[in-house]
Design an enzyme around this catalytic site. Structure first.
Site, PDB file in Angstrom:
ATOM      1  N   ASP A 331       0.665  -1.518  -0.229  1.00 41.94           N
ATOM      2  CA  ASP A 331       0.391  -0.188   0.004  1.00 41.94           C
ATOM      3  C   ASP A 331       0.663   1.049  -0.381  1.00 41.94           C
ATOM      4  O   ASP A 331       1.910   1.317   0.230  1.00 41.94           O
ATOM      5  CB  ASP A 331      -0.815  -0.423   1.623  1.00 41.94           C
ATOM      6  CG  ASP A 331      -1.834   0.950   1.462  1.00 41.94           C
ATOM      7  OD1 ASP A 331      -2.644   1.289   0.270  1.00 41.94           O
ATOM      8  OD2 ASP A 331      -1.811   1.751   3.031  1.00 41.94           O
ATOM      9  N   ASP A 646      -2.146  -0.785   5.722  1.00 47.42           N
ATOM     10  CA  ASP A 646      -2.524  -0.102   7.004  1.00 47.42           C
ATOM     11  C   ASP A 646      -4.167   0.121   6.931  1.00 47.42           C
ATOM     12  O   ASP A 646      -3.921   0.231   8.514  1.00 47.42           O
ATOM     13  CB  ASP A 646      -1.870   0.898   7.399  1.00 47.42           C
ATOM     14  CG  ASP A 646      -2.093   2.167   6.355  1.00 47.42           C
ATOM     15  OD1 ASP A 646      -2.741   1.875   5.771  1.00 47.42           O
ATOM     16  OD2 ASP A 646      -1.649   2.897   6.412  1.00 47.42           O
ATOM     17  N   ASP A 650      -7.121  -3.812   2.923  1.00 44.00           N
ATOM     18  CA  ASP A 650      -5.902  -3.681   2.312  1.00 44.00           C
ATOM     19  C   ASP A 650      -5.988  -5.622   3.463  1.00 44.00           C
ATOM     20  O   ASP A 650      -5.056  -6.781   2.458  1.00 44.00           O
ATOM     21  CB  ASP A 650      -4.851  -3.106   3.449  1.00 44.00           C
ATOM     22  CG  ASP A 650      -4.811  -1.948   2.793  1.00 44.00           C
ATOM     23  OD1 ASP A 650      -4.112  -2.081   1.420  1.00 44.00           O
ATOM     24  OD2 ASP A 650      -4.095  -1.201   3.958  1.00 44.00           O
TER      25      ASP A 650
END
Length: 913
Positions: A331, A646, A650
């Site tokens: 990410d 985070d 995700d």
């Protein structure tokens, strides 16, 4: 799978939504209707997946091929009334099962964490009256009111908003709060751009709103993610798969050898009891009983090492999996970047300036020119007295601002308000403009707050003999209101647009600023005062910058043959700019990194995606389901895939990946519970350390297997030779168990503490189809096992020729095997280099283990209690000398074999030059 209900509401008008849900903006639902809908739709909670109970987890520990053989050996020894043998074998099985049970009992709690996130209160209108209810009681059609600081309790179709901004970073990956509105959107609008919907569990950062509940519980977007988490495959780690493959291979070999022993015994006319005893001895000898315990101990040691390097591992096999990783999908927001908006460039008076530093810390300087043009020195910040336009530009960002920056007790800077406005405060501080002083000199008199339909904010200030207005907002809206520049020149629209494009190409979010003067007695401000007559000040371009340490970590991972891919919910331009700064390797078009968007992924068939995913390194505006699909596509190509993140968005991909890595500081509880590993410092650079540890751990496990398998093969060979030739057994089943368990703990386990070899991060990732038993390892196992068989029989026969009793001869044979293992252990510290190259004393625990094993073997030989239990007997010094000589010979032969392999590898690489 349940389809999120927001998919059918964002393209409807507010009136259509209210009509279809049979509700009213002002009155809400009637109390009786609420009760009926609660019965129909159920509570606003997520369905929890039932976890396996502890009896199931415990029984699963016995579902292993090698355990089946050991349990069979327990049964046979009980039938033969060999109570000691049965007790020891059963104890080995129970110890290994206990270790596995403790680890597996730590089940995932991701869905529990998601359910906890919904436990909040909601302000609703029911029967025309405002009320506060538990969010679990909400139903479709409820009218909910939101204000700054609220967590959205369900998916809402917004019908009224006032300056509403919502932080959706945990759900979509968008790095800045999203401005919301109420108009219907075109069909096909992607999740991150549905600005008329407020999603469950997201956070209101600014403004107020009223919305109609359109989805609750499992029908929300967060509920859809919950189902993705539950349905994602929990893949076997490479280590678990390879150990299972090795176990099945050993099972086949052991069964073949056991049948061969039984047939030979029957042909020779041996007693059934003796045949069974020989078969048990062979099975016990061939099984590496200490392997499960040593694997667990090695991984646990790796966990401790990683904890000291700011990485917490939730599942032991994940430690080694990182060493096998060939792709890291990361990410962007908060993982590769700092999740702190930072002004990088300012443009004033037709000149470009650069602000150094990053994040919300005010440390940094203002430099002339673009980034990198100021030279390598560290001169003082520009003197703003020489740059009046730049000074006024920064003052506008400082005073036309409602955010606050506070420093906590740990020295970290925290934002109250909009992150974009916080970046402007930091920018001014780098220009040495102190906020309190500037506010005293130019106190605020009035404000026109930001509204999404106007795209600007303005503040009125008292300044000496006049009042002035500072205006900040989108370039288009501010530029349309400017007649001249602050210096009095005509506004050069083309030049400004070129500069905006240049900053945007760097992934920066650009804000424009202007100033206007009014008479001194002006005390109020309205939109009509801002239509024209403004003076253009300039631009400030900001970005969520990459972590400096992440740039180094990405380079190190790519050097180690690991591909790094950015999968984010942010804009594709921003993502590509950050990827370029990070140095990601990927497909390029005319020198620019190629990025794929969620909309493009949506239209791609699986085979097209699989053909594309390996070369592209940037994926932007990606939904949770698409992140999961990308991970699956990479895995279909044979990649061992790690996923970092985070946010809640995700979590499904983290669950599907071979190893999921969550951020410990900014990561949501859902993400942490879905992950295999948590980085306590949210630092991508810690992944590099974890990969290094993972590779070192796998090396040490292979070293242990290379050490233990020849012993097991040798012991099985001893039994096989005795049966085929009709000889007496040189070692008993109980003595075999003594050798395997004691040496595994005191000798083999010390290899877990072996320092990493110097070239561990210059090797390519291991192939996913590469098994533990490679050609060189099979060759080593065969000839080392053969040497042990010959040496054992030589000493056993020699002692028998001297007329000693059977117990003493067998004791001498046991000592040969143990001393051979001790000398061979030194050789296994590296499978490629000599002990002198890696340093003979770099692992002091290994030497301590050897000394302890010698002491234990002395007890085995000379203590009466041990003699009684294991049928051993005292010997003279001569058998010890023979055992040491056999071990030394084995070590020398192994070193010569490594030298041969190095010579062959050098010759092969030279011929390919």
């Amino acid at each position: 799978m349940t389809k999120p209900q927001t998919d059918i509401w964002y393209d409807h008008s507010a009136d259509q939504v209210a009509q279809r849900l049979e509700t009213d903006f002002r009155e809400g639902l009637g109390l009786l209707e609420v009760g009926r809908r609660q019965s129909r739709f159920g509570p606003n909670q997520l369905t929890q997946k039932a976890a396996d109970g502890w009896p199931v987890i415990l029984l699963r520990q016995f579902q292993q091929p090698l355990v089946y053989i050991l349990l069979g050996a327990v049964v046979l020894t009980l039938v033969m009334r060999e109570w000691a043998d049965a007790a020891v074998i059963l104890a080995v099985v129970l110890v290994n099962a206990s270790i596995g049970f403790v680890q597996e009992a730590k089940a995932l709690k991701a869905i529990d964490a998601l359910s906890q996130s919904l436990q909040t209160m909601a302000n609703v209108i029911r029967g025309g009256q405002p009320a506060t209810v538990d969010a679990s009681e909400l139903v479709p059609g409820d009218v909910v009111q939101l204000q700054s600081g609220d967590r959205v309790p369900a998916d809402l179709r917004l019908v009224e908003t006032k300056d509403l901004q919502i932080d959706e970073s945990a759900l979509t990956g968008e790095s800045v709060p999203v401005e919301k509105q109420t108009s219907a959107l075109p069909a096909g609008t992607v999740l991150a751009e549905r600005t008329n919907v407020a999603y469950s569990t997201t956070l209101v950062t600014y403004g107020t709103a009223t919305g109609i509940v359109v989805a609750t519980g499992d029908r929300t977007e967060i509920g859809h993610i919950n189902e993705l988490i539950a349905s994602a495959d929990v893949l076997e780690t490479p280590l678990v798969r390879r150990i299972n493959e090795l176990s099945h291979l050993l099972l086949k070999v052991i069964l073949v050898l056991a049948v061969l022993v039984a047939v030979a015994g029957v042909i020779r006319g041996a007693k059934p009891v003796d045949v069974l005893l020989s078969a048990v001895a062979l099975a016990v000898g061939a099984i590496p009983e200490g392997l499960p315990a040593v694997v667990t101990a090695t991984l646990a040691l790796g966990v401790a090492r990683l904890a000291s390097r700011r990485a917490i591992v939730r599942k032991l096999p994940a430690v080694e999996t990182l060493g096998s990783t060939s792709v890291i999908c990361s990410d962007k927001t908060g993982t590769l970047t700092q999740n702190q908006m930072t002004v990088r460039n300012l443009w004033a008076d037709d000149r470009l300036f650069t602000a150094t530093g990053s994040g919300y810390s005010p440390e940094g300087r203002l430099m002339p020119g673009a980034e990198g043009d100021a030279g390598t020195g560290e001169p003082d910040s520009l003197d703003l007295d020489d740059q009046p336009v730049l000074a006024e530009l920064m003052r506008a960002g400082l005073l036309c601002n409602d955010a606050r920056l506070n420093q906590d007790g740990d020295g970290n800077w925290q934002v109250e308000g909009d992150p974009t406005e916080a970046a402007l405060l930091v920018s001014a501080a780098k220009g040495r403009l102190e906020r309190q002083q500037q506010q005293q000199r130019r106190p605020r008199l009035d404000v026109v707050p930001f509204e999404s339909q106007h795209q600007y904010m303005a503040t009125l200030h008292q300044a000496d003999n006049e009042t002035i207005v500072y205006l900040k907002g989108s370039v288009e809206r501010v530029l349309a209101r400017c007649d001249t520049t602050y210096s009095g020149r005509p506004v050069d629209v083309d030049s400004i647009e070129r500069q905006v494009d240049a900053l945007a190409s760097k992934g920066q979010r650009v804000l424009a600023f202007a100033i206007k003067r009014f008479p001194a007695d002006t005390r109020s401000l309205g939109h009509d005062d801002l239509t024209d007559g403004m003076q253009w000040l300039g631009l400030q371009g900001m970005i969520d910058p990459p972590r400096p340490e992440a740039i180094k970590a990405v380079a190190a991972c790519q050097q180690a043959g690991i591909r790094v891919k950015m999968i984010t919910g942010d804009h594709v331009g921003t993502a590509k700019a950050i990827a370029g700064q990070l140095g990601l390797n990927g497909k390029r078009n005319e020198g620019e990194l190629v990025g794929l968007t969620g909309a493009e992924l949506e239209g791609m068939r699986d085979h097209d995606l699989i053909a594309t995913v390996e070369d592209v390194c940037v994926f932007a505006r990606v939904s949770p389901a698409q992140k999961l699909r990308l991970v699956e596509a990479l895995q279909s190509l044979g990649h061992v895939t790690a996923m970092t993140g985070d946010g809640v968005n995700d979590a499904p991909a983290l669950r599907q990946a071979n190893i999921g890595v969550a951020m410990g500081i900014t990561g949501t509880e859902v993400t942490k519970e879905s992950a295999d590993m948590i980085l306590t410092d949210d630092n991508f650079a810690s992944i590099e350390a974890a990969v290094e540890e993972g590779r070192g751990i796998y090396d040490n496990l292979i070293k242990f297997i290379a050490w233990t398998l020849p012993t097991n093969l040798g012991e099985a060979g001893i039994i096989l030779v005795a049966t085929l030739l009709g000889l007496q057994l040189p070692i008993t089943p109980l003595q075999i168990l003594w050798i395997n368990m004691s040496t595994a703990v005191l000798l083999g386990a010390t290899l877990a503490f072996e320092p990493k070899e110097a070239d561990v991060m210059t090797r390519p990732p291991r192939r996913q189809d590469e098994g533990i038993l490679t050609g060189p390892l099979i060759w080593r196992t065969m000839w080392v096992g053969g040497v042990l068989v010959l040496a054992t029989y030589f000493v056993f026969a020699f002692k028998k020729s001297l007329g000693v009793d059977m117990d003493a001869a067998r004791t001498a044979a046991v000592n040969v095997i143990v001393m051979g293992q001790a000398f061979y252990l030194l050789n296994c510290r590296s499978l490629h280099y000599s002990i002198f190259r890696i340093g003979p004393f770099r692992n002091p625990l290994l030497w301590a283990g050897i000394l302890a094993m010698i002491g234990l073997q002395l007890a085995f030989t000379y203590l009466p209690f041990m003699n009684q239990v294991f049928e051993s007997a005292p010997t003279t010094w001569r058998p010890w000398a023979l055992a040491v000589a056999a071990g030394l010979l084995l070590h020398v032969l192994a070193e010569l074999d490594k030298l041969r392999q190095r010579f062959a590898a050098t010759k092969s690489s030279g011929s390919n030059v």
